[in-house]
Scaffold this motif. Structure first.
Motif, PDB file in Angstrom:
ATOM      1  N   THR A  74      43.479 -16.153  31.970  1.00 42.04           N
ATOM      2  CA  THR A  74      43.877 -16.597  33.309  1.00 42.04           C
ATOM      3  C   THR A  74      43.876 -18.123  33.379  1.00 42.04           C
ATOM      4  O   THR A  74      44.830 -18.734  33.876  1.00 42.04           O
ATOM      5  N   SER A  75      42.811 -18.741  32.851  1.00 36.21           N
ATOM      6  CA  SER A  75      42.787 -20.219  32.904  1.00 36.21           C
ATOM      7  C   SER A  75      43.840 -20.809  31.973  1.00 36.21           C
ATOM      8  O   SER A  75      44.392 -21.879  32.262  1.00 36.21           O
ATOM      9  N   GLN A  78      46.912 -20.762  34.034  1.00 39.26           N
ATOM     10  CA  GLN A  78      46.810 -21.790  35.088  1.00 39.26           C
ATOM     11  C   GLN A  78      47.188 -23.162  34.525  1.00 39.26           C
ATOM     12  O   GLN A  78      48.004 -23.888  35.104  1.00 39.26           O
ATOM     13  N   GLN A  82      50.571 -25.707  35.086  1.00 39.84           N
ATOM     14  CA  GLN A  82      50.424 -27.124  35.464  1.00 39.84           C
ATOM     15  C   GLN A  82      51.217 -28.001  34.486  1.00 39.84           C
ATOM     16  O   GLN A  82      51.923 -28.922  34.901  1.00 39.84           O
ATOM     17  N   ASN A 104      47.677 -14.776  40.130  1.00 40.12           N
ATOM     18  CA  ASN A 104      46.521 -15.630  40.467  1.00 40.12           C
ATOM     19  C   ASN A 104      46.658 -17.018  39.851  1.00 40.12           C
ATOM     20  O   ASN A 104      46.323 -18.027  40.488  1.00 40.12           O
ATOM     21  N   ALA A 105      47.156 -17.086  38.618  1.00 37.85           N
ATOM     22  CA  ALA A 105      47.279 -18.382  37.936  1.00 37.85           C
ATOM     23  C   ALA A 105      48.243 -19.294  38.701  1.00 37.85           C
ATOM     24  O   ALA A 105      48.082 -20.520  38.701  1.00 37.85           O
ATOM     25  N   HIS A 108      46.263 -20.549  41.677  1.00 38.10           N
ATOM     26  CA  HIS A 108      45.248 -21.538  41.269  1.00 38.10           C
ATOM     27  C   HIS A 108      45.862 -22.938  41.181  1.00 38.10           C
ATOM     28  O   HIS A 108      45.152 -23.935  41.177  1.00 38.10           O
ATOM     29  N   ASN A 109      47.186 -23.013  41.080  1.00 39.38           N
ATOM     30  CA  ASN A 109      47.877 -24.312  41.097  1.00 39.38           C
ATOM     31  C   ASN A 109      48.323 -24.690  42.513  1.00 39.38           C
ATOM     32  O   ASN A 109      49.052 -25.662  42.688  1.00 39.38           O
TER      33      ASN A 109
END
Ligand SMILES: Cc1ncc(COP(=O)(O)O)c(C=O)c1O
Length: 387
Positions: A74-75, A78, A82, A104-105, A108-109
């Motif tokens: 997930t990160s 994310q 970006q 979700n990713a 998160h941005n």
């Protein structure tokens, strides 16, 4: 009901008579030796030789020039978004039928998922309806493509290779190059899957992997960004390691960044697992052959098989119920789980989850249909003896 018992019997015929989990890691190669070596060396945290080795092994296996290992999938996604230039209040095109992390990713941005349809031939994002949808709802401006309905910029697209089956990237690339949309592939489920001889994740700007405990290769928890763009790989490393400038003692950080590093301990596990990926893929492909044979004469449920031009890792084996039997899906799940065979439905459509209910969405007829008909059945490589 007769066909439900018949589904359970056919799975049993392939997997044997014990309790069978959906997917278990196989850890009997060099896993213990490498983790022990890591502990004995004292280098258990975020710097160490296994981190460097796992990154170069991953790049070699996937054919990407660079791999950056990260704390989880997930990160990784994310950060990848970006790096693709996604900004707050942009939109990112995401298949409605995917694991929640894909959307979700995006959030998160600070951006918004914009859900588009899946297709039956790949289970992934459908390029053709996407093209006609974009021609209706979007407009090209100096700084990118805009959604005329929301006024927001459409900054990227995230195809996801469902259960290891590659998206039709050739058709998708035609649409994205026409509209100038960067592709970030969510390849969390497709390590070991190839499309036209190339490992998945090599078409877009960059792609992301997951090494969660249920994935084909696990590091306990972990992820990676893979890319053929050197500058992007360097930025990914910098951003995921607190943006610290290299120096023997000084702590100078040049932007707000993340501590998303993968510890050496986890990378040690990853190195041992990756040594065995081909045997995992072979076992899973053999399992698919056996399931396909067991279900060959059944109209109510069929095994989803790889299409020409792909070599699929069969991460999760997938039964598709016929439209006439979709209404009985939960009974299939109940009967199989009650008999000790762990099965599960595909995810709820992302656009129906509370936090995504008000996000933009294209018409989703195929995703809605598939969401009612898919059941995953036991998929561990150990179900084939010798693994
Ligand atoms: C399609 C997809 N995307 C993203 C992820 C997120 O990975 P992680 O669990 O490592 O954060 C997963 C798996 O968990 C996944 O299946």
């Amino acid at each position: 009901m007769l066909f439900i018992d018949s589904i359970v019997d056919r799975i049993r015929y392939v997997v044997g008579s014990e309790r069978v989990p959906l997917h278990e890691p196989s850890l009997n190669g060099n896993e213990l030796a490498y983790v022990t070596e890591c502990i004995q060396s004292g280098w258990v945290s975020s710097v160490g030789s296994f981190v460097d080795r796992f990154e170069s092994d991953l790049a070699a296996y996937t054919g990407a020039s660079h791999a950056v290992v990260i704390s989880n999938g997930t990160s990784a996604l994310q950060v990848a978004l970006q790096l693709a230039g996604v900004k707050r209040d942009d939109e990112v095109l995401v298949p409605a039928l995917s694991f929640v992390a894909t959307a979700n990713a995006v959030r998160h941005n600070g951006a918004w998922p914009h859900f588009v349809d899946n297709e039956t031939s790949t289970l992934g994002l459908a390029p053709l309806p996407l093209g006609s949808y974009l021609s209706e709802i979007s407009e090209q401006r100096d700084d990118g493509l805009y959604n005329l309905r929301t006024g927001r910029r459409i900054a990227a697209i995230v195809p996801m290779h469902t259960f290891g089956h590659p998206v039709d990237m050739r058709e998708l690339s035609k649409v994205t190059s026409l509209y100038g949309i960067p592709i970030v592939e969510d390849a969390a489920e497709s390590l070991g899957s190839f499309l036209e001889g190339r490992h998945t994740g090599n078409v877009g700007l960059c792609s992301t992997l997951s090494f969660n405990g249920n994935k084909i290769v696990t590091t306990g928890g972990g992820g990676a960004i893979i890319t053929n763009d050197e500058a992007l790989a360097k930025r990914a490393k910098h951003l995921t390691t607190t943006a610290k400038q290299p120096h023997p003692w000084a702590f100078f950080h040049d932007e707000v960044a993340y501590n998303f590093r993968m510890p050496n301990l986890n990378a040690a596990l990853g190195c041992a697992q990756l040594e065995r990926i081909e045997s995992f893929v072979e076992a899973k492909r053999e399992l698919a052959r056996r399931y396909a044979e067991a279900f060959a004469d059944m109209e109510e449920a069929t095994l989803f098989l790889e299409r020409p031009g792909t070599r699929v890792n069969y991460w999760l084996q997938t039964l598709i119920l016929s439209s006439d039997h979709a209404a009985q899906r939960d009974e299939v799940l109940k009967a199989s789980n009650a008999s000790g065979i762990m099965t599960r439905p595909i995810w709820e459509l992302l656009n129906t989850l509370p936090m995504y209910r008000n996000c933009p969405a294209a018409p989703l007829p195929v995703a809605q249909d598939l969401a009612r008909r898919i059941v995953n059945i036991p998929s561990s490589p150990q179900l084939i003896k010798g693994i």
